[in-house]
Design a protein around this motif. Sequence first.
Motif, PDB file in Angstrom:
ATOM      1  N   PHE A  24      29.426  56.890  -7.705  1.00  0.00           N
ATOM      2  CA  PHE A  24      29.229  57.973  -6.748  1.00  0.00           C
ATOM      3  C   PHE A  24      30.182  57.898  -5.556  1.00  0.00           C
ATOM      4  N   SER A  25      31.172  57.029  -5.628  1.00  0.00           N
ATOM      5  CA  SER A  25      32.065  56.849  -4.479  1.00  0.00           C
ATOM      6  C   SER A  25      32.889  58.093  -4.160  1.00  0.00           C
ATOM      7  N   LYS A  26      33.254  58.864  -5.187  1.00  0.00           N
ATOM      8  CA  LYS A  26      34.062  60.070  -4.961  1.00  0.00           C
ATOM      9  C   LYS A  26      33.207  61.305  -4.701  1.00  0.00           C
ATOM     10  N   ASN A  27      31.932  61.210  -5.018  1.00  0.00           N
ATOM     11  CA  ASN A  27      31.026  62.331  -4.820  1.00  0.00           C
ATOM     12  C   ASN A  27      29.694  61.792  -4.301  1.00  0.00           C
ATOM     13  N   PRO A  28      29.680  61.340  -3.032  1.00  0.00           N
ATOM     14  CA  PRO A  28      28.486  60.668  -2.503  1.00  0.00           C
ATOM     15  C   PRO A  28      27.251  61.568  -2.517  1.00  0.00           C
ATOM     16  N   ARG A  29      26.096  60.958  -2.718  1.00  0.00           N
ATOM     17  CA  ARG A  29      24.813  61.658  -2.656  1.00  0.00           C
ATOM     18  C   ARG A  29      24.234  61.442  -1.258  1.00  0.00           C
ATOM     19  N   ILE A  30      24.404  62.411  -0.396  1.00  0.00           N
ATOM     20  CA  ILE A  30      23.907  62.324   0.982  1.00  0.00           C
ATOM     21  C   ILE A  30      22.682  63.212   1.115  1.00  0.00           C
ATOM     22  N   ASN A  31      21.547  62.620   1.524  1.00  0.00           N
ATOM     23  CA  ASN A  31      20.342  63.441   1.666  1.00  0.00           C
ATOM     24  C   ASN A  31      20.308  64.113   3.045  1.00  0.00           C
ATOM     25  N   SER A  32      19.242  64.841   3.319  1.00  0.00           N
ATOM     26  CA  SER A  32      19.164  65.624   4.558  1.00  0.00           C
ATOM     27  C   SER A  32      19.101  64.748   5.799  1.00  0.00           C
ATOM     28  N   LYS A  33      18.781  63.474   5.633  1.00  0.00           N
ATOM     29  CA  LYS A  33      18.729  62.538   6.760  1.00  0.00           C
ATOM     30  C   LYS A  33      20.083  61.869   7.001  1.00  0.00           C
ATOM     31  N   GLY A  34      21.084  62.222   6.173  1.00  0.00           N
ATOM     32  CA  GLY A  34      22.404  61.643   6.314  1.00  0.00           C
ATOM     33  C   GLY A  34      22.565  60.291   5.638  1.00  0.00           C
ATOM     34  N   VAL A  35      21.609  59.927   4.763  1.00  0.00           N
ATOM     35  CA  VAL A  35      21.648  58.636   4.075  1.00  0.00           C
ATOM     36  C   VAL A  35      22.354  58.792   2.728  1.00  0.00           C
ATOM     37  N   ASN A  36      23.304  57.915   2.461  1.00  0.00           N
ATOM     38  CA  ASN A  36      23.982  57.888   1.167  1.00  0.00           C
ATOM     39  C   ASN A  36      23.050  57.192   0.170  1.00  0.00           C
ATOM     40  N   THR A  37      22.522  57.940  -0.790  1.00  0.00           N
ATOM     41  CA  THR A  37      21.510  57.410  -1.702  1.00  0.00           C
ATOM     42  C   THR A  37      22.049  57.127  -3.106  1.00  0.00           C
ATOM     43  N   ILE A  89      26.203  49.761   0.097  1.00  0.00           N
ATOM     44  CA  ILE A  89      25.507  48.712  -0.658  1.00  0.00           C
ATOM     45  C   ILE A  89      24.663  47.858   0.291  1.00  0.00           C
ATOM     46  N   LYS A  90      25.202  47.569   1.484  1.00  0.00           N
ATOM     47  CA  LYS A  90      24.422  46.812   2.474  1.00  0.00           C
ATOM     48  C   LYS A  90      23.123  47.547   2.805  1.00  0.00           C
ATOM     49  N   ILE A  91      23.216  48.874   2.910  1.00  0.00           N
ATOM     50  CA  ILE A  91      22.033  49.676   3.229  1.00  0.00           C
ATOM     51  C   ILE A  91      21.138  49.833   1.997  1.00  0.00           C
ATOM     52  N   GLY A  92      21.771  50.045   0.849  1.00  0.00           N
ATOM     53  CA  GLY A  92      21.014  50.398  -0.347  1.00  0.00           C
ATOM     54  C   GLY A  92      20.336  49.244  -1.049  1.00  0.00           C
ATOM     55  N   ALA A  93      20.931  48.046  -1.009  1.00  0.00           N
ATOM     56  CA  ALA A  93      20.386  46.923  -1.784  1.00  0.00           C
ATOM     57  C   ALA A  93      18.946  46.564  -1.407  1.00  0.00           C
ATOM     58  N   LEU A 281      13.624  59.129   0.160  1.00  0.00           N
ATOM     59  CA  LEU A 281      15.002  59.239  -0.313  1.00  0.00           C
ATOM     60  C   LEU A 281      15.341  60.640  -0.818  1.00  0.00           C
ATOM     61  N   GLU A 282      14.311  61.472  -0.973  1.00  0.00           N
ATOM     62  CA  GLU A 282      14.438  62.845  -1.501  1.00  0.00           C
ATOM     63  C   GLU A 282      14.863  62.849  -2.972  1.00  0.00           C
ATOM     64  N   PHE A 283      14.244  61.964  -3.750  1.00  0.00           N
ATOM     65  CA  PHE A 283      14.489  61.871  -5.184  1.00  0.00           C
ATOM     66  C   PHE A 283      13.466  62.728  -5.943  1.00  0.00           C
ATOM     67  N   LYS A 284      13.580  64.029  -5.796  1.00  0.00           N
ATOM     68  CA  LYS A 284      12.609  64.922  -6.421  1.00  0.00           C
ATOM     69  C   LYS A 284      12.682  64.870  -7.946  1.00  0.00           C
ATOM     70  N   THR A 285      13.899  64.824  -8.468  1.00  0.00           N
ATOM     71  CA  THR A 285      14.070  64.794  -9.919  1.00  0.00           C
ATOM     72  C   THR A 285      13.505  63.517 -10.510  1.00  0.00           C
ATOM     73  N   LEU A 286      13.817  62.388  -9.891  1.00  0.00           N
ATOM     74  CA  LEU A 286      13.300  61.120 -10.401  1.00  0.00           C
ATOM     75  C   LEU A 286      11.786  61.038 -10.252  1.00  0.00           C
TER      76      LEU A 286
END
Length: 324
Positions: A24-37, A89-93, A281-286
């Motif tokens: 996802f590095s070239k197409n980041p998933r940024i939610n409405s809170k500005g978090v790269n998920t 990764i520091k945030i996500g792990a 995280l706004e993972f509605k699909t998951l």
Amino acid sequence: MSKPEKKLFLLDAFALIFRAHFAFSKNPRINSKGVNTGVMFGFTNAMLEIINKQKPTHMAVAFDVSGPTFRHEQFPAYKAHRDETPEDIKIGAPIVKDIVRAFNIPVLELQGFEADDIIGTFAKKASKEGFEVFMMTPDKDFAQLVEEHIYLYKPAFMGNGVDIMGVPEVLAKWDIERIDQVRDILGLQGDAADNIPGIPGIGAKTAVKLLKEYGSVENLVAHSHELKGKQKENVENFGPQGVLSKELATIDINVPLDFDETALKYDGPNKEVLTAIFEELEFKTLLKRVFDDDPVTTPAKSTQAAQSQLSMFSSSPTTSTEEQ
């Protein structure tokens, strides 16, 4: 011989986390809170693919911990050239770890050891306890652990399908006679990613050629006088370094962690805890994918959107062309 009824999947957390980061590095998933998920989404989807398609009876996820390991004591420069860990990764792990626990899957980690060692230890113990074991990682080094009922499971990625490697596949892929020679190849050619030096002038093809003649790093060093030219000079001068490199590349299968079969049994997620994390995280699909008990009621558009989102980590049962 029939396959064991107990099926254990051991996931290499950071290998899958880094893979999600790059996907996802070239197409980041940024939610409405500005978090790269992207890291959390990619890892969770890969894990969910296993749960839904492979139907493991038991699961665990192994994490690396910060700080030196026993390999740093042998070779202080081990992994010395690693780049700074990307911020997402520091945030996500840590969130990935929360997700794993919300699925009621054990998190395995121990100071002084790498995830590789924990997975190796549990794989060998589980095999002796009658499990069929799959080590889920893109890391080639795990090939040294493969045996009857222990498989390397390389996940699908960027168009390549799942690649499940048993003993015949590993021997053919590496062009070796014994599984144990995976360690010898790694010792001879080294590993730039981990700053394992190997022996200068010996790459993958030369390593295979030398092993066909001498069988191991140690035997090659003992017969260095039979070599010629620069190769002889390198093996004589750097032979001990090659032996050390083999030791550094060897996965420890005696990590002091208890193998608790009951704790590894997979019985499904904690709905309340996992729902709270996915909603944040706004993972509605998951969220629908995990908890929607009646897929018939899912609108067609939602289903199509889910398929589009998940294609990045799809598990098509084709053979991967990924290099070693």
